[in-house]
Design a protein around this motif. Structure first.
Motif, PDB file in Angstrom:
ATOM      1  N   VAL A   1     -22.314  84.487  87.639  1.00 22.13           N
ATOM      2  CA  VAL A   1     -22.424  85.642  88.269  1.00 22.13           C
ATOM      3  C   VAL A   1     -22.865  86.841  87.492  1.00 22.13           C
ATOM      4  O   VAL A   1     -22.512  86.991  86.131  1.00 22.13           O
ATOM      5  N   GLU A   2     -23.650  87.728  87.955  1.00 21.77           N
ATOM      6  CA  GLU A   2     -23.945  89.045  87.116  1.00 21.77           C
ATOM      7  C   GLU A   2     -22.836  89.725  86.681  1.00 21.77           C
ATOM      8  O   GLU A   2     -22.098  90.137  87.051  1.00 21.77           O
ATOM      9  N   GLY A   3     -23.224  89.744  85.230  1.00 22.48           N
ATOM     10  CA  GLY A   3     -22.030  90.464  84.579  1.00 22.48           C
ATOM     11  C   GLY A   3     -21.138  89.583  83.736  1.00 22.48           C
ATOM     12  O   GLY A   3     -20.402  89.988  82.731  1.00 22.48           O
ATOM     13  N   TYR A   4     -21.128  88.204  84.137  1.00 27.41           N
ATOM     14  CA  TYR A   4     -20.412  87.241  83.364  1.00 27.41           C
ATOM     15  C   TYR A   4     -21.449  86.054  82.960  1.00 27.41           C
ATOM     16  O   TYR A   4     -21.011  84.891  83.053  1.00 27.41           O
ATOM     17  N   LYS A   5     -22.430  86.366  81.930  1.00 27.01           N
ATOM     18  CA  LYS A   5     -23.469  85.621  81.408  1.00 27.01           C
ATOM     19  C   LYS A   5     -22.703  85.027  80.347  1.00 27.01           C
ATOM     20  O   LYS A   5     -22.050  85.887  79.361  1.00 27.01           O
ATOM     21  N   PRO A   6     -22.824  83.752  79.886  1.00 25.76           N
ATOM     22  CA  PRO A   6     -22.300  83.166  78.856  1.00 25.76           C
ATOM     23  C   PRO A   6     -23.189  83.466  77.388  1.00 25.76           C
ATOM     24  O   PRO A   6     -24.211  83.842  77.505  1.00 25.76           O
ATOM     25  N   THR A   7     -22.612  83.676  76.472  1.00 25.38           N
ATOM     26  CA  THR A   7     -23.280  84.295  75.339  1.00 25.38           C
ATOM     27  C   THR A   7     -24.135  83.226  74.605  1.00 25.38           C
ATOM     28  O   THR A   7     -24.057  82.066  74.887  1.00 25.38           O
ATOM     29  N   THR A   8     -25.243  83.748  73.941  1.00 28.69           N
ATOM     30  CA  THR A   8     -26.231  83.117  73.441  1.00 28.69           C
ATOM     31  C   THR A   8     -25.756  82.105  72.372  1.00 28.69           C
ATOM     32  O   THR A   8     -26.028  81.053  72.160  1.00 28.69           O
ATOM     33  N   THR A   9     -24.642  82.691  71.675  1.00 28.16           N
ATOM     34  CA  THR A   9     -23.876  81.684  70.596  1.00 28.16           C
ATOM     35  C   THR A   9     -23.061  80.685  71.404  1.00 28.16           C
ATOM     36  O   THR A   9     -23.264  79.415  70.835  1.00 28.16           O
ATOM     37  N   THR A  10     -22.563  80.822  72.580  1.00 28.20           N
ATOM     38  CA  THR A  10     -22.042  79.936  73.448  1.00 28.20           C
ATOM     39  C   THR A  10     -22.958  78.728  73.748  1.00 28.20           C
ATOM     40  O   THR A  10     -22.841  77.522  73.738  1.00 28.20           O
ATOM     41  N   LEU A  11     -24.011  79.067  74.359  1.00 30.77           N
ATOM     42  CA  LEU A  11     -24.916  78.045  74.617  1.00 30.77           C
ATOM     43  C   LEU A  11     -25.665  77.258  73.547  1.00 30.77           C
ATOM     44  O   LEU A  11     -25.974  76.182  73.472  1.00 30.77           O
ATOM     45  N   ASP A  12     -25.877  78.177  72.514  1.00 30.49           N
ATOM     46  CA  ASP A  12     -26.169  77.198  71.272  1.00 30.49           C
ATOM     47  C   ASP A  12     -25.308  76.352  70.773  1.00 30.49           C
ATOM     48  O   ASP A  12     -25.550  75.168  70.503  1.00 30.49           O
ATOM     49  N   ASN A  13     -24.124  76.767  70.705  1.00 30.33           N
ATOM     50  CA  ASN A  13     -22.777  75.833  70.160  1.00 30.33           C
ATOM     51  C   ASN A  13     -22.682  74.721  71.381  1.00 30.33           C
ATOM     52  O   ASN A  13     -22.405  73.300  70.793  1.00 30.33           O
ATOM     53  N   PHE A  14     -22.858  74.854  72.316  1.00 27.47           N
ATOM     54  CA  PHE A  14     -22.944  73.796  73.563  1.00 27.47           C
ATOM     55  C   PHE A  14     -24.115  72.713  73.451  1.00 27.47           C
ATOM     56  O   PHE A  14     -23.942  71.587  73.299  1.00 27.47           O
ATOM     57  N   GLU A  15     -25.327  73.243  73.120  1.00 25.07           N
ATOM     58  CA  GLU A  15     -26.113  72.345  72.659  1.00 25.07           C
ATOM     59  C   GLU A  15     -26.134  71.564  71.578  1.00 25.07           C
ATOM     60  O   GLU A  15     -26.718  70.277  71.368  1.00 25.07           O
ATOM     61  N   THR A  16     -25.464  72.114  70.482  1.00 23.50           N
ATOM     62  CA  THR A  16     -25.265  71.329  69.445  1.00 23.50           C
ATOM     63  C   THR A  16     -24.061  70.308  69.656  1.00 23.50           C
ATOM     64  O   THR A  16     -24.396  69.117  69.028  1.00 23.50           O
ATOM     65  N   PHE A  17     -23.121  70.590  70.212  1.00 18.06           N
ATOM     66  CA  PHE A  17     -22.037  69.556  70.709  1.00 18.06           C
ATOM     67  C   PHE A  17     -22.922  68.547  71.561  1.00 18.06           C
ATOM     68  O   PHE A  17     -22.582  67.156  71.301  1.00 18.06           O
ATOM     69  N   LEU A  18     -23.693  68.789  72.316  1.00 18.18           N
ATOM     70  CA  LEU A  18     -24.544  67.800  73.269  1.00 18.18           C
ATOM     71  C   LEU A  18     -25.306  66.792  72.115  1.00 18.18           C
ATOM     72  O   LEU A  18     -25.302  65.729  72.363  1.00 18.18           O
ATOM     73  N   ALA A  19     -25.936  67.582  71.456  1.00 17.38           N
ATOM     74  CA  ALA A  19     -26.665  66.605  70.324  1.00 17.38           C
ATOM     75  C   ALA A  19     -26.117  65.823  69.535  1.00 17.38           C
ATOM     76  O   ALA A  19     -26.487  64.773  69.149  1.00 17.38           O
ATOM     77  N   GLU A  20     -24.703  66.047  69.120  1.00 17.46           N
ATOM     78  CA  GLU A  20     -23.817  65.507  68.396  1.00 17.46           C
ATOM     79  C   GLU A  20     -23.260  64.172  69.248  1.00 17.46           C
ATOM     80  O   GLU A  20     -22.846  63.207  68.402  1.00 17.46           O
ATOM     81  N   ARG A  21     -23.051  64.463  70.403  1.00 17.06           N
ATOM     82  CA  ARG A  21     -22.311  63.318  70.950  1.00 17.06           C
ATOM     83  C   ARG A  21     -23.048  62.379  72.036  1.00 17.06           C
ATOM     84  O   ARG A  21     -22.585  61.051  72.322  1.00 17.06           O
ATOM     85  N   LEU A  22     -24.092  62.777  72.502  1.00 14.46           N
ATOM     86  CA  LEU A  22     -24.852  62.149  73.530  1.00 14.46           C
ATOM     87  C   LEU A  22     -25.820  61.257  72.903  1.00 14.46           C
ATOM     88  O   LEU A  22     -26.624  61.735  71.927  1.00 14.46           O
ATOM     89  N   ASN A  23     -26.166  60.122  73.183  1.00  8.73           N
ATOM     90  CA  ASN A  23     -27.191  59.324  73.106  1.00  8.73           C
ATOM     91  C   ASN A  23     -28.436  59.185  73.969  1.00  8.73           C
ATOM     92  O   ASN A  23     -28.705  58.238  74.467  1.00  8.73           O
ATOM     93  N   LYS A  24     -29.195  60.217  73.941  1.00 11.43           N
ATOM     94  CA  LYS A  24     -30.068  60.513  74.902  1.00 11.43           C
ATOM     95  C   LYS A  24     -31.690  60.293  74.356  1.00 11.43           C
ATOM     96  O   LYS A  24     -31.620  60.717  73.283  1.00 11.43           O
ATOM     97  N   ALA A  25     -32.388  59.248  74.649  1.00 14.49           N
ATOM     98  CA  ALA A  25     -33.509  59.023  74.171  1.00 14.49           C
ATOM     99  C   ALA A  25     -34.774  60.187  74.522  1.00 14.49           C
ATOM    100  O   ALA A  25     -35.623  60.378  73.979  1.00 14.49           O
ATOM    101  N   GLY A  26     -34.413  60.898  75.553  1.00 13.30           N
ATOM    102  CA  GLY A  26     -35.404  61.804  76.122  1.00 13.30           C
ATOM    103  C   GLY A  26     -34.808  63.188  76.050  1.00 13.30           C
ATOM    104  O   GLY A  26     -34.363  63.574  75.050  1.00 13.30           O
TER     105      GLY A  26
END
Length: 242
Positions: free
Chosen positions: A48-73
Motif C-alpha cells: 500500500v502506498e506509504g508502506y513500502k518495505p525498505t530496500t534493506t529488508t528486500l536485500d535481507n529476504f533475497e539473501t535468506f532465500l539464496a541460503e535456504r532454497l535449492n533453485k536451479a533457475g
C-alpha cells in the motif's frame, strides 16, 4: 476449478487455473525448496502506498532465500504499489479477496509463484496482549501488517523497521516452507505444540514470538534478525532445501 483471466507479457488475455496457489500453508514446501518440479521462483510483492518495505529488508529476504532454497533457475522479486483498500482492520477473508483481485503471478510450467502483501491497518484477531505482524494463509501467500510494524519500530529503544520487517517476512516464508511440522517433516522433536507450528528454541526465527510486535520487542537482542536454528535447517534440507 478456479479460473482467472490475466494479461500476459505480450498483452494477451490468458485464462489460468489458480487452484495450485490456493492450497493450505505448507502444501508447497517441497516445491518452494527444491527444483524437482519448479526450477524458477517469482515473488509478486504488493505494498500500500506509504508502506513500502525498505530496500534493506528486500536485500535481507533475497539473501535468506539464496541460503535456504535449492533453485536451479532464477529467483525474481517484483515490487508493486497499490492504493489503500480503505480499511483500518483486515481479516484473512479480506486479505484473500484483495489477493484474488490484484494477483497476476501464478504457477506455470517450471515456475512457482508467491504472493505477498504489505498492508495498512491491523489484523482483525489482534488482542490487548498480541499485535500480529504477519500471517501465512495459503500455500504461496502471506500478508505483512506493515502499519503495525512501523508503529512498533517507532517506539523508544525498538529495533529498526528493517529488522522487524526482515524478521516477520522471513518467519512467514518459513511457514510456507513447512516449518514447523506444517508440510516439512521434523527430523527431531522441536515443535512448540502449545503455539502451533513454531519452534521450541527461543532464539530461532520460527519461535512463536516472531509473529507479534510485543513478542519481537522482548526477544530481539541488539537489533539482530533471528536465524533458523539447526533443527529447522535440518528439516528443510531433508525436504529439498539447503
Amino acid at each position: 476449478m478456479d479460473e482467472k483471466t490475466i494479461i500476459d507479457d505480450s498483452g494477451n488475455d490468458v485464462t489460468i487455473d489458480t487452484t495450485l496457489n490456493k492450497k493450505n500453508v505448507g502444501d508447497s514446501a517441497n516445491d518452494l525448496l527444491s527444483s524437482q518440479e519448479y526450477k524458477d521462483l517469482s515473488f509478486e510483492l504488493f505494498y500500500v502506498e506509504g508502506y513500502k518495505p525498505t530496500t534493506t529488508t528486500l536485500d535481507n529476504f533475497e539473501t535468506f532465500l539464496a541460503e535456504r532454497l535449492n533453485k536451479a533457475g532464477e529467483i525474481k522479486v517484483a515490487l508493486k504499489p497499490i492504493e489503500s483498500p480503505g480499511k483500518s482492520i483486515y481479516s484473512i477473508a479480506d486479505i484473500k479477496e484483495i489477493e484474488d483481485e490484484i494477483r497476476t503471478f501464478y504457477n506455470d510450467v517450471g515456475k512457482i509463484a508467491v504472493f505477498g502483501l504489505f498492508i495498512d491497518g491491523e489484523y482483525s484477531e489482534n488482542t490487548e496482549n498480541g499485535s500480529v505482524l504477519g500471517v501465512a494463509y495459503r500455500n504461496t501467500s502471506f500478508v505483512i501488517f506493515e502499519e503495525t510494524i512501523q508503529e512498533f519500530s517507532g517506539q523508544p529503544l525498538a529495533p529498526s523497521t528493517s529488522v522487524l520487517e526482515t524478521t516477520v517476512i522471513n518467519h512467514e516464508f518459513g511457514h510456507l516452507l513447512g516449518l514447523v511440522n506444517a508440510g516439512t517433516t521434523p527430523q527431531s522433536d522441536h515443535q512448540d505444540v502449545e503455539h502451533g507450528r513454531h519452534c521450541t528454541t527461543e532464539d530461532c526465527l520460527m519461535y512463536w514470538t516472531a509473529e507479534t510486535g510485543e513478542g519481537l520487542l522482548n526477544s530481539i537482542s541488539g537489533g539482530t534478525v533471528p536465524s533458523l536454528d539447526e533443527q529447522c535447517i535440518n528439516d528443510l534440507k531433508v525436504n529439498g532445501g539447503k
